[in-house]
Design a protein around this motif. Structure first.
Motif, PDB file in Angstrom:
ATOM      1  N   TRP A  70      74.194 -37.983  46.803  1.00 54.30           N
ATOM      2  CA  TRP A  70      75.659 -38.636  46.451  1.00 54.30           C
ATOM      3  C   TRP A  70      76.690 -37.564  46.561  1.00 54.30           C
ATOM      4  O   TRP A  70      77.877 -37.843  46.352  1.00 54.30           O
ATOM      5  CB  TRP A  70      75.502 -39.053  45.152  1.00 54.30           C
ATOM      6  CG  TRP A  70      74.630 -40.422  45.346  1.00 54.30           C
ATOM      7  CD1 TRP A  70      73.275 -40.829  45.163  1.00 54.30           C
ATOM      8  CD2 TRP A  70      75.147 -41.587  45.781  1.00 54.30           C
ATOM      9  NE1 TRP A  70      73.087 -41.931  45.224  1.00 54.30           N
ATOM     10  CE2 TRP A  70      73.926 -42.606  45.672  1.00 54.30           C
ATOM     11  CE3 TRP A  70      76.470 -42.185  46.371  1.00 54.30           C
ATOM     12  CZ2 TRP A  70      74.168 -43.949  46.036  1.00 54.30           C
ATOM     13  CZ3 TRP A  70      76.431 -43.355  46.699  1.00 54.30           C
ATOM     14  CH2 TRP A  70      75.472 -44.304  46.695  1.00 54.30           C
ATOM     15  N   TYR A  71      76.438 -36.259  46.652  1.00 50.50           N
ATOM     16  CA  TYR A  71      77.640 -35.410  46.302  1.00 50.50           C
ATOM     17  C   TYR A  71      78.962 -35.415  47.332  1.00 50.50           C
ATOM     18  O   TYR A  71      80.016 -35.446  46.615  1.00 50.50           O
ATOM     19  CB  TYR A  71      77.038 -33.680  46.677  1.00 50.50           C
ATOM     20  CG  TYR A  71      78.212 -32.794  46.667  1.00 50.50           C
ATOM     21  CD1 TYR A  71      78.204 -32.224  45.432  1.00 50.50           C
ATOM     22  CD2 TYR A  71      78.628 -32.117  47.826  1.00 50.50           C
ATOM     23  CE1 TYR A  71      79.189 -31.222  45.394  1.00 50.50           C
ATOM     24  CE2 TYR A  71      79.534 -31.473  47.859  1.00 50.50           C
ATOM     25  CZ  TYR A  71      79.788 -30.656  46.646  1.00 50.50           C
ATOM     26  OH  TYR A  71      80.895 -29.575  46.394  1.00 50.50           O
ATOM     27  N   PHE A  72      78.591 -35.688  48.440  1.00 54.11           N
ATOM     28  CA  PHE A  72      79.774 -35.603  49.393  1.00 54.11           C
ATOM     29  C   PHE A  72      80.716 -36.975  49.156  1.00 54.11           C
ATOM     30  O   PHE A  72      81.967 -37.091  48.986  1.00 54.11           O
ATOM     31  CB  PHE A  72      79.524 -35.695  50.936  1.00 54.11           C
ATOM     32  CG  PHE A  72      79.152 -34.236  51.034  1.00 54.11           C
ATOM     33  CD1 PHE A  72      79.962 -33.058  51.190  1.00 54.11           C
ATOM     34  CD2 PHE A  72      77.813 -33.768  51.549  1.00 54.11           C
ATOM     35  CE1 PHE A  72      79.302 -31.781  51.502  1.00 54.11           C
ATOM     36  CE2 PHE A  72      77.186 -32.890  51.944  1.00 54.11           C
ATOM     37  CZ  PHE A  72      78.042 -31.639  51.786  1.00 54.11           C
ATOM     38  N   ARG A  73      79.883 -38.249  48.971  1.00 52.12           N
ATOM     39  CA  ARG A  73      80.713 -39.089  48.606  1.00 52.12           C
ATOM     40  C   ARG A  73      81.451 -39.429  47.460  1.00 52.12           C
ATOM     41  O   ARG A  73      82.475 -40.018  47.271  1.00 52.12           O
ATOM     42  CB  ARG A  73      79.663 -40.556  48.656  1.00 52.12           C
ATOM     43  CG  ARG A  73      78.875 -40.808  49.891  1.00 52.12           C
ATOM     44  CD  ARG A  73      77.939 -41.854  49.932  1.00 52.12           C
ATOM     45  NE  ARG A  73      76.985 -41.551  51.051  1.00 52.12           N
ATOM     46  CZ  ARG A  73      76.079 -42.394  51.275  1.00 52.12           C
ATOM     47  NH1 ARG A  73      75.703 -43.681  50.569  1.00 52.12           N
ATOM     48  NH2 ARG A  73      75.290 -42.203  52.313  1.00 52.12           N
ATOM     49  N   ASN A  74      80.913 -38.444  46.208  1.00 49.44           N
ATOM     50  CA  ASN A  74      81.370 -38.578  45.023  1.00 49.44           C
ATOM     51  C   ASN A  74      82.483 -37.586  44.944  1.00 49.44           C
ATOM     52  O   ASN A  74      83.129 -37.236  43.887  1.00 49.44           O
ATOM     53  CB  ASN A  74      80.271 -38.149  43.947  1.00 49.44           C
ATOM     54  CG  ASN A  74      80.742 -38.873  42.720  1.00 49.44           C
ATOM     55  OD1 ASN A  74      81.384 -39.902  42.484  1.00 49.44           O
ATOM     56  ND2 ASN A  74      80.319 -37.957  41.553  1.00 49.44           N
ATOM     57  N   LEU A  75      83.014 -36.703  45.799  1.00 53.62           N
ATOM     58  CA  LEU A  75      83.793 -35.756  45.878  1.00 53.62           C
ATOM     59  C   LEU A  75      85.412 -36.441  45.523  1.00 53.62           C
ATOM     60  O   LEU A  75      86.109 -35.811  45.251  1.00 53.62           O
ATOM     61  CB  LEU A  75      84.125 -34.898  47.208  1.00 53.62           C
ATOM     62  CG  LEU A  75      83.320 -33.824  47.340  1.00 53.62           C
ATOM     63  CD1 LEU A  75      83.148 -32.904  48.589  1.00 53.62           C
ATOM     64  CD2 LEU A  75      83.256 -32.635  46.076  1.00 53.62           C
ATOM     65  N   VAL A  76      85.405 -37.515  45.850  1.00 52.00           N
ATOM     66  CA  VAL A  76      86.595 -38.240  45.422  1.00 52.00           C
ATOM     67  C   VAL A  76      86.982 -38.299  44.016  1.00 52.00           C
ATOM     68  O   VAL A  76      88.111 -38.452  43.701  1.00 52.00           O
ATOM     69  CB  VAL A  76      86.565 -39.921  46.039  1.00 52.00           C
ATOM     70  CG1 VAL A  76      86.332 -39.891  47.358  1.00 52.00           C
ATOM     71  CG2 VAL A  76      85.319 -40.441  45.060  1.00 52.00           C
TER      72      VAL A  76
END
Length: 242
Positions: A52-58
């Motif tokens: 989930w790291y990249f999707r949660n960079l928001v």
């Protein structure tokens, strides 16, 4: 040279880097940068971030500590067809993609030829999600610079000249100089990056600066040497609104 952005930086999320995202951004502020990109490795690199790291960079503010933060990734190229290791669901949520070859992730059952590597980069050049061609000077994966680099320019791909190569890819430096010379000859924009794995390296490009000085590389082709040029690139090739 006045540098205004560093668009290839790693954090603790890559696990072979040693600074937090906040430390990287603060270092960018201390270096007087306008922007910094957080570009941890895609999923196939050993020790890479979780699912989930990249999707949660928001959740990371667009502007932090006075610095514009680009939420990005260093996507690992996995084969000679230009396959990358980030799914579409992640890519569409990110601002900034560096595409790079790493020897440990490429097929070891077929030789890397200039022809194969040229085709690989031509495929990457057609990918609208890619912004930066990462440290492409490695001798083992040499490609036809004269054929490919003008296509990079035509398709809005910034050719990276990577400061960290002087430490970890020393054999690639003559190729980096040749790549920069071809960019100069064809008027293809570049970006100078630290590829920082610790925050003290952010925004520091002294060896690249010397290389570019030696070939009299024009400042007008360096996108991260001007806030206006950098803003214009973001307007033209990304969804980032400033």
């Amino acid at each position: 040279m006045k540098w205004i952005a560093d668009t290839h930086c790693h954090t603790l999320a890559s696990t072979h880097a040693y600074s937090s995202l906040t430390e990287v951004v603060h270092a960018a502020k201390e270096a007087g940068l306008f922007a910094v990109a957080i570009t941890d490795h895609g999923y196939k690199m050993p020790g890479s971030p979780g699912t989930w790291y990249f999707r949660n960079l928001v959740v990371v503010p667009r502007v932090l500590d006075g610095v514009v933060v680009l939420r990005g990734a260093e996507a690992n190229i996995l084969d000679y067809q230009g396959t990358m290791d980030l799914p579409e669901e992640d890519l569409k949520r990110l601002d900034w993609i560096v595409a790079s070859i790493h020897d440990n992730l490429m097929p070891n059952d077929e030789p890397a030829t200039v022809e194969k590597c040229t085709e690989l980069w031509l495929r990457i050049a057609q990918d609208p999600k890619v912004n930066v061609i990462g440290h492409s000077g490695t001798e083992k994966y040499k490609y036809d610079y004269e054929k490919v680099i003008p296509i990079f320019g035509k398709n809005g791909k910034l050719v990276e000249i990577n400061e960290n190569s002087f430490s970890v890819r020393k054999g690639s430096i003559p190729n980096c100089a040749e790549i920069a010379a071809v960019c100069k000859r064809h008027g293809v924009p570049i970006v100078v990056n630290s590829d920082a794995h610790f925050h003290t390296a952010v925004g520091k490009f002294s060896r690249v600066e010397q290389l570019l000085k030696e070939i009299d590389f024009p400042e007008k082709l360096i996108v991260n040497a001007s806030v206006e040029r950098f803003r214009q690139y973001l307007r033209d090739y990304t969804e980032v609104k400033l």
